[in-house]
Write a protein that holds these residues in place. Structure first.
Motif, PDB file in Angstrom:
ATOM      1  N   GLN A  95      33.393  31.968  30.883  1.00  0.00           N
ATOM      2  CA  GLN A  95      33.423  30.572  31.308  1.00  0.00           C
ATOM      3  C   GLN A  95      34.097  30.429  32.682  1.00  0.00           C
ATOM      4  O   GLN A  95      33.689  31.084  33.634  1.00  0.00           O
ATOM      5  CB  GLN A  95      34.108  29.720  30.235  1.00  0.00           C
ATOM      6  CG  GLN A  95      33.205  29.388  29.051  1.00  0.00           C
ATOM      7  CD  GLN A  95      32.375  28.141  29.282  1.00  0.00           C
ATOM      8  OE1 GLN A  95      32.876  27.016  29.226  1.00  0.00           O
ATOM      9  NE2 GLN A  95      31.101  28.314  29.525  1.00  0.00           N
ATOM     10  N   LEU A  96      35.145  29.615  32.798  1.00  0.00           N
ATOM     11  CA  LEU A  96      35.772  29.442  34.105  1.00  0.00           C
ATOM     12  C   LEU A  96      36.463  30.720  34.567  1.00  0.00           C
ATOM     13  O   LEU A  96      36.619  30.950  35.769  1.00  0.00           O
ATOM     14  CB  LEU A  96      36.776  28.286  34.070  1.00  0.00           C
ATOM     15  CG  LEU A  96      37.230  27.749  35.432  1.00  0.00           C
ATOM     16  CD1 LEU A  96      36.051  27.330  36.291  1.00  0.00           C
ATOM     17  CD2 LEU A  96      38.195  26.587  35.253  1.00  0.00           C
ATOM     18  N   GLY A  97      36.851  31.576  33.620  1.00  0.00           N
ATOM     19  CA  GLY A  97      37.380  32.883  33.997  1.00  0.00           C
ATOM     20  C   GLY A  97      36.341  33.716  34.720  1.00  0.00           C
ATOM     21  O   GLY A  97      36.668  34.510  35.612  1.00  0.00           O
ATOM     22  N   GLY A  98      35.060  33.534  34.359  1.00  0.00           N
ATOM     23  CA  GLY A  98      33.989  34.214  35.070  1.00  0.00           C
ATOM     24  C   GLY A  98      33.819  33.676  36.473  1.00  0.00           C
ATOM     25  O   GLY A  98      33.596  34.434  37.426  1.00  0.00           O
ATOM     26  N   GLY A  99      33.929  32.361  36.619  1.00  0.00           N
ATOM     27  CA  GLY A  99      33.863  31.778  37.951  1.00  0.00           C
ATOM     28  C   GLY A  99      35.000  32.238  38.836  1.00  0.00           C
ATOM     29  O   GLY A  99      34.803  32.550  40.021  1.00  0.00           O
ATOM     30  N   LEU A 100      36.204  32.314  38.284  1.00  0.00           N
ATOM     31  CA  LEU A 100      37.353  32.770  39.047  1.00  0.00           C
ATOM     32  C   LEU A 100      37.229  34.243  39.418  1.00  0.00           C
ATOM     33  O   LEU A 100      37.574  34.646  40.537  1.00  0.00           O
ATOM     34  CB  LEU A 100      38.634  32.531  38.246  1.00  0.00           C
ATOM     35  CG  LEU A 100      39.099  31.071  38.188  1.00  0.00           C
ATOM     36  CD1 LEU A 100      40.090  30.856  37.047  1.00  0.00           C
ATOM     37  CD2 LEU A 100      39.743  30.664  39.514  1.00  0.00           C
ATOM     38  N   ALA A 101      36.734  35.065  38.497  1.00  0.00           N
ATOM     39  CA  ALA A 101      36.512  36.481  38.811  1.00  0.00           C
ATOM     40  C   ALA A 101      35.512  36.630  39.943  1.00  0.00           C
ATOM     41  O   ALA A 101      35.681  37.466  40.848  1.00  0.00           O
ATOM     42  CB  ALA A 101      36.031  37.223  37.572  1.00  0.00           C
ATOM     43  N   LEU A 102      34.476  35.819  39.915  1.00  0.00           N
ATOM     44  CA  LEU A 102      33.461  35.846  40.970  1.00  0.00           C
ATOM     45  C   LEU A 102      34.052  35.418  42.303  1.00  0.00           C
ATOM     46  O   LEU A 102      33.798  36.037  43.345  1.00  0.00           O
ATOM     47  CB  LEU A 102      32.307  34.930  40.565  1.00  0.00           C
ATOM     48  CG  LEU A 102      31.054  34.919  41.431  1.00  0.00           C
ATOM     49  CD1 LEU A 102      30.417  36.294  41.492  1.00  0.00           C
ATOM     50  CD2 LEU A 102      30.061  33.902  40.871  1.00  0.00           C
ATOM     51  N   ALA A 103      34.872  34.362  42.285  1.00  0.00           N
ATOM     52  CA  ALA A 103      35.486  33.873  43.519  1.00  0.00           C
ATOM     53  C   ALA A 103      36.470  34.879  44.099  1.00  0.00           C
ATOM     54  O   ALA A 103      36.619  34.992  45.323  1.00  0.00           O
ATOM     55  CB  ALA A 103      36.194  32.544  43.248  1.00  0.00           C
ATOM     56  N   ALA A 104      37.146  35.631  43.223  1.00  0.00           N
ATOM     57  CA  ALA A 104      38.164  36.588  43.680  1.00  0.00           C
ATOM     58  C   ALA A 104      37.582  37.928  44.081  1.00  0.00           C
ATOM     59  O   ALA A 104      38.272  38.735  44.711  1.00  0.00           O
ATOM     60  CB  ALA A 104      39.201  36.796  42.572  1.00  0.00           C
ATOM     61  N   ALA A 105      36.328  38.188  43.726  1.00  0.00           N
ATOM     62  CA  ALA A 105      35.737  39.521  43.890  1.00  0.00           C
ATOM     63  C   ALA A 105      35.846  40.084  45.302  1.00  0.00           C
ATOM     64  O   ALA A 105      36.209  41.258  45.474  1.00  0.00           O
ATOM     65  CB  ALA A 105      34.282  39.508  43.433  1.00  0.00           C
ATOM     66  N   PRO A 106      35.550  39.321  46.360  1.00  0.00           N
ATOM     67  CA  PRO A 106      35.634  39.922  47.701  1.00  0.00           C
ATOM     68  C   PRO A 106      37.027  40.427  48.054  1.00  0.00           C
ATOM     69  O   PRO A 106      37.169  41.502  48.653  1.00  0.00           O
ATOM     70  CB  PRO A 106      35.207  38.766  48.618  1.00  0.00           C
ATOM     71  CG  PRO A 106      34.369  37.880  47.752  1.00  0.00           C
ATOM     72  CD  PRO A 106      35.005  37.955  46.401  1.00  0.00           C
TER      73      PRO A 106
END
Length: 241
Positions: A95-106
């Motif tokens: 859920q939002l943890g997936g969005g945050l992981a995606l945002a932090a990936a770079p």
């Protein structure tokens, strides 16, 4: 606050479990622990953690901040690398943890992402949470009388939410990470259309059954049991190892 699941000897691969927030955090606590245990048994070191102001971490939940969450992901990934010595870290989030992981990936340098029903459109997610909160306000299984709008204001499913956090989540729009990405879909998205921002960049989508109804008011206090998620993640990690 974090829990490290180590392995004997050198671990070439690690996984960072980025949690969701609010009711989703409560409902996924058990499956995150099961996932960490199963991966550690395969020789994959794992770190579970909570963002500041959430879960078991210190801080006021009304002070949640998007940039602080991203900083916590970076710190947790660095801690995982130091503790394990692993050369590559996979980011996982629901859920939002997936969005945050995606945002932090770079900034983190994830070698791969595994995202379970990730939030890609923050405004849509805020609208869903508002609708679920409005339904909860009138739910006779939780309250003997409907709560007034004033009584339920500033909350999402029993958790306080500040105008600052609400605005930050609403502003989130996903951009694909330049790493291999697997989306675990339990929302029955037709032809993966709901994941098009990631699919168009090469992400792979796999279906998890049975699905999860994140906003089911009758299951708010129930842990999510998802044996298929464990299978799918373990298979993906085995291919990456």
């Amino acid at each position: 606050m974090g829990v490290y699941h180590g392995v004997a000897g050198h671990a070439p691969l690690g996984m960072l479990l980025c949690p969701p927030l609010g009711q989703a955090l409560m409902r996924t606590h058990r499956i995150y622990r099961q996932l960490a245990t199963s991966l550690a048994a395969r020789g994959i070191c794992v770190l579970r953690f909570d963002y500041r102001g959430s879960g078991d971490s210190a801080g006021d939940s009304r002070a949640l901040d998007w940039q602080h969450c991203l900083a916590d992901i970076r710190s947790a990934a660095a801690e995982l690398r130091v503790r394990s010595g692993c050369a590559a870290v996979i980011g996982f989030g629901a859920q939002l943890g997936g969005g945050l992981a995606l945002a932090a990936a770079p900034a983190v340098g994830f070698a791969q992402l595994i995202l379970w029903d990730p939030v890609l459109d923050g405004a849509q997610h805020v609208a869903e949470l508002d609708a679920w909160q409005e339904g909860l306000r009138h739910d006779p299984q939780h309250y003997v009388r409907p709560r007034t709008a004033q009584e339920a204001a500033g909350q999402w499913l029993g958790f306080p939410v500040s105008p600052h956090w609400r605005a930050q989540v609403a502003a989130w729009r996903a951009e694909p990470a330049r790493v291999p990405t697997l989306v675990v879909d339990s929302l029955l998205q037709p032809a993966a259309s709901g994941w098009s921002p990631l699919v168009e960049a090469g992400a792979r989508v796999v279906a998890m059954r049975p699905g999860v109804h994140w906003g089911d008011l009758h299951r708010l206090e129930h842990a999510i049991l998802a044996p298929d998620l464990l299978r799918l993640v373990n298979e993906a990690v085995e291919q990456a190892a």
